[in-house]
Design a protein around this motif. Structure first.
Motif, PDB file in Angstrom:
ATOM      1  N   ALA A 407      35.886  41.789  39.581  1.00  0.00           N
ATOM      2  CA  ALA A 407      37.092  41.582  38.762  1.00  0.00           C
ATOM      3  C   ALA A 407      36.807  41.895  37.302  1.00  0.00           C
ATOM      4  O   ALA A 407      37.635  42.491  36.601  1.00  0.00           O
ATOM      5  N   ASP A 412      42.975  45.472  34.506  1.00  0.00           N
ATOM      6  CA  ASP A 412      44.228  45.176  35.177  1.00  0.00           C
ATOM      7  C   ASP A 412      45.151  46.388  34.983  1.00  0.00           C
ATOM      8  O   ASP A 412      45.392  46.808  33.869  1.00  0.00           O
ATOM      9  N   VAL A 422      42.409  44.352  41.898  1.00  0.00           N
ATOM     10  CA  VAL A 422      41.998  43.123  41.212  1.00  0.00           C
ATOM     11  C   VAL A 422      41.307  43.539  39.931  1.00  0.00           C
ATOM     12  O   VAL A 422      40.353  44.330  39.966  1.00  0.00           O
ATOM     13  N   ALA A 431      45.396  39.699  40.247  1.00  0.00           N
ATOM     14  CA  ALA A 431      45.693  40.593  41.374  1.00  0.00           C
ATOM     15  C   ALA A 431      47.061  41.222  41.140  1.00  0.00           C
ATOM     16  O   ALA A 431      48.052  40.510  40.967  1.00  0.00           O
ATOM     17  N   ALA A 444      44.090  36.146  40.899  1.00  0.00           N
ATOM     18  CA  ALA A 444      43.306  36.652  42.036  1.00  0.00           C
ATOM     19  C   ALA A 444      42.382  35.575  42.588  1.00  0.00           C
ATOM     20  O   ALA A 444      41.573  35.846  43.472  1.00  0.00           O
ATOM     21  N   SER A 454      41.000  40.023  48.005  1.00  0.00           N
ATOM     22  CA  SER A 454      40.957  41.495  48.015  1.00  0.00           C
ATOM     23  C   SER A 454      42.207  42.012  48.730  1.00  0.00           C
ATOM     24  O   SER A 454      42.833  41.295  49.508  1.00  0.00           O
ATOM     25  N   TRP A 462      47.095  39.814  50.206  1.00  0.00           N
ATOM     26  CA  TRP A 462      45.858  39.463  49.515  1.00  0.00           C
ATOM     27  C   TRP A 462      45.061  38.552  50.433  1.00  0.00           C
ATOM     28  O   TRP A 462      45.560  37.496  50.838  1.00  0.00           O
TER      29      TRP A 462
END
Ligand SMILES: Cc1cc2nc3c(=O)[nH]c(=O)nc-3n(C[C@H](O)[C@H](O)[C@H](O)COP(=O)(O)OP(=O)(O)OC[C@H]3O[C@@H](n4cnc5c(N)ncnc54)[C@H](O)[C@@H]3O)c2cc1C
Ligand code: FES
Length: 490
Positions: A407, A412, A422, A431, A444, A454, A462
């Motif tokens: 992440a 983003d 993510v 996310a 996320a 994920s 997700w």
């Protein structure tokens, strides 16, 4: 993706509204929750079922619904870890579950078709597994036999076959169970997700967003238990796999499962214009593959090239949980506590194990019997699963670290239609996905134990790689153990 089974008009049931009381509150309306509720109601208990989505919406409505005592190479795997007596106890419980379910179907107008079950091998390793399965099956009294030609349209090294097993339509079953429950005075509430369970002076209290149920006993029938007490999330692994219905020149006259990897399942099912070929398999641990869509594509390629599948009518996927010591968990959530009960860990064999669990839990609550034999939730043999549980939890730790690191290395961004990424925003994993032209931005971080989710490119969901919680694009809960959504992000 919608399964062949769920693609039909269904009865609609209300959400819980206000406060109510009963003897037993069951959380979850899959096969486990509904068979438990029907059996508890049949024993004279007042029952309320709380379902977070709709009855059968999770694994039960997305299964392959074989009701079989020959379960791939399951008996061999149990025997490798346990004495023969436990395998006998497992088979006996499953036999009772199968008998109850078939009787229920026959007396409630649910079509249940008799079919042989076959476990086949295409490799040397698979053949060794199948021969070992045959040996254990015979040792526990199953009339299993070896066959060199199990009737498949491709070459195999041999198979074990058990006659007189069953297959059915799981959503017809779910609807019949729900009707029977309500006819007997039980109540089923849909869209009623339980967020909290607490103790009262005389029992337990389950809270949804719109009401509460107070009861003497609560049964957690949510597949992966939504209560962390007992740490069942650390004692089993969520396994996601794929299924499809196809028109085909060849349709089977048996229910097949491969002993080789990837596992592949075959049966027939009724379609609107004649029988369909139904295939399943190509599974993996939830949330831990680069592309779920690729697993589904591989399954479809195989169905077309080896089985003559042509037009695909439905594709779907689902998950069930592999217990560390190979045996399900049925009984108290915490040792010695009969107020909170659980049934989970069916390892893709819930259509015999769940009705077995329902009978055992009912016997426990009504004081008729306390021993669940091989299906006991807390048992001395649980220790044999410790190495597997430790390995599973080691990989959970690794996934946790990888998720957070990944992440922080991505920014983003607004993803293309049908995809999700993510990234991070001011140090917080975010996310972002775009589905049906709408871009959603949510945290996320899985509210269960802070795994980083994920993107599942097959289901457009997700998925948490730690213990298998799943969320819709807008962050709402699809499957537990979590009970809370992914928090919205601006
Ligand atoms: C691809 C696949 C194929 C399979 N094929 C077979 C087969 O051929 N034969 C066989 O015997 N078994 C098979 N299985 C296994 C079998 O389908 C499962 O063991 C069984 O359906 C599990 O039923 P369940 O009721 O425990 O779980 P579910 O059907 O998942 O039901 C749990 C319910 O709880 C609800 N819930 C979750 N959290 C909450 C909450 N907080 N509040 C209220 N409700 C909540 C969910 O919405 C869900 O409806 C298969 C599994 C898979 C994944
Ligand atoms: S499911 Fe446990 S952390 Fe996500």
């Amino acid at each position: 993706m919608t399964s062949l089974w769920l693609d039909r008009a269904r009865p609609v049931r209300p959400a819980l509204d206000g406060e109510t009381t009963c003897d037993v509150v069951v959380v979850g309306a899959g096969i486990t929750g509904l068979t438990t509720a029907v059996r508890m109601a049949g024993a004279g208990l007042s029952v309320v079922v709380l379902e977070g989505r709709t009855a059968g919406a999770a694994t039960t409505g997305n299964t392959t619904a074989k009701v079989s005592l020959l379960q791939g190479t399951k008996l061999r795997r149990i025997r490798r870890a346990h004495p023969l007596a436990l395998v006998e106890s497992y088979v006996e419980a499953n036999r009772r579950g199968q008998e109850w379910l078939v009787d229920f179907c026959r007396s409630h107008g649910v079509l249940v078709e008799e079919q042989p079950a076959v476990t086949y091998a295409t490799t040397r390793v698979g053949e060794l597994r199948v021969r070992a399965e045959l040996e254990v099956a015979r040792q526990v009294g199953l009339a299993a036999e070896w066959t060199d030609d199990p009737g498949l349209p491709f070459a195999v090294r041999g198979a074990v076959r058990l006659a007189d097993q069953f297959q059915l339509h799981p959503v017809e079953l779910v609807d019949a169970l729900a009707d029977d429950l309500e006819t007997g005075g039980g109540r089923l509430f849909e869209h009623s997700r339980v967020h909290d369970v607490s103790r009262t002076s005389s029992g337990v209290r389950a809270e949804t967003g719109t009401g509460t149920v107070t009861a003497r006993h609560l049964v957690v029938a949510t597949s992966m238990p939504v209560l962390d007490r007992g740490a069942f999330f650390a004692r089993q692994v969520p396994q996601r796999s794929y299924a499809a219905a196809l028109r085909s020149g060849w349709v089977p006259d048996a229910m097949y499962l491969s002993a080789d990897s990837p596992s592949r399942s075959i049966r027939r099912a009724a379609g609107p214009d004649g029988p369909l070929l139904l295939v399943g398999g190509h599974g993996h641990v939830t949330g831990r593959v680069p592309s779920e869509a690729q697993h589904l594509a591989d399954l479809l390629d195989w169905a077309r090239s080896e089985l003559g599948g042509t037009e695909v009518t439905h594709t779907w996927s689902a998950q069930d949980h592999g217990p560390a010591a190979e045996l399900p968990y049925v009984g108290p959530l915490l040792p010695g506590d009969d107020q909170l009960l659980v049934a989970t860990g069916f390892d893709k064999w819930g259509f015999t194990n769940a009705p077995a669990a329902a009978g055992l839990l009912t016997a426990r609550v009504t004081g008729r019997a306390r021993d669940a034999g091989a299906l006991e939730s807390w048992s001395p043999w649980e220790a044999t699963g410790l190495p597997k549980a430790l390995a599973a939890n080691g990989s959970v730790g690794l996934r946790m670290a990888q998720g957070w690191l990944r992440a922080y290395t991505r920014t983003d961004a607004c993803p293309a239609e049908g995809s999700g990424v993510v990234g991070h925003d001011a140090g917080r994993p975010v996310a972002t996905c775009t589905v049906d032209g709408v871009t959603h931005r949510v945290s996320a971080v899985c509210p269960h134990l802070y795994g980083v989710v994920s993107w599942n490119d097959a289901e457009k969901s997700w998925d948490c790689p730690l213990h298998g919680s799943r969320f819709a694009p807008d962050g709402s809960v699809l499957e537990g153990p979590t009970t809370e959504p992914l928090a919205p992000r601006a």
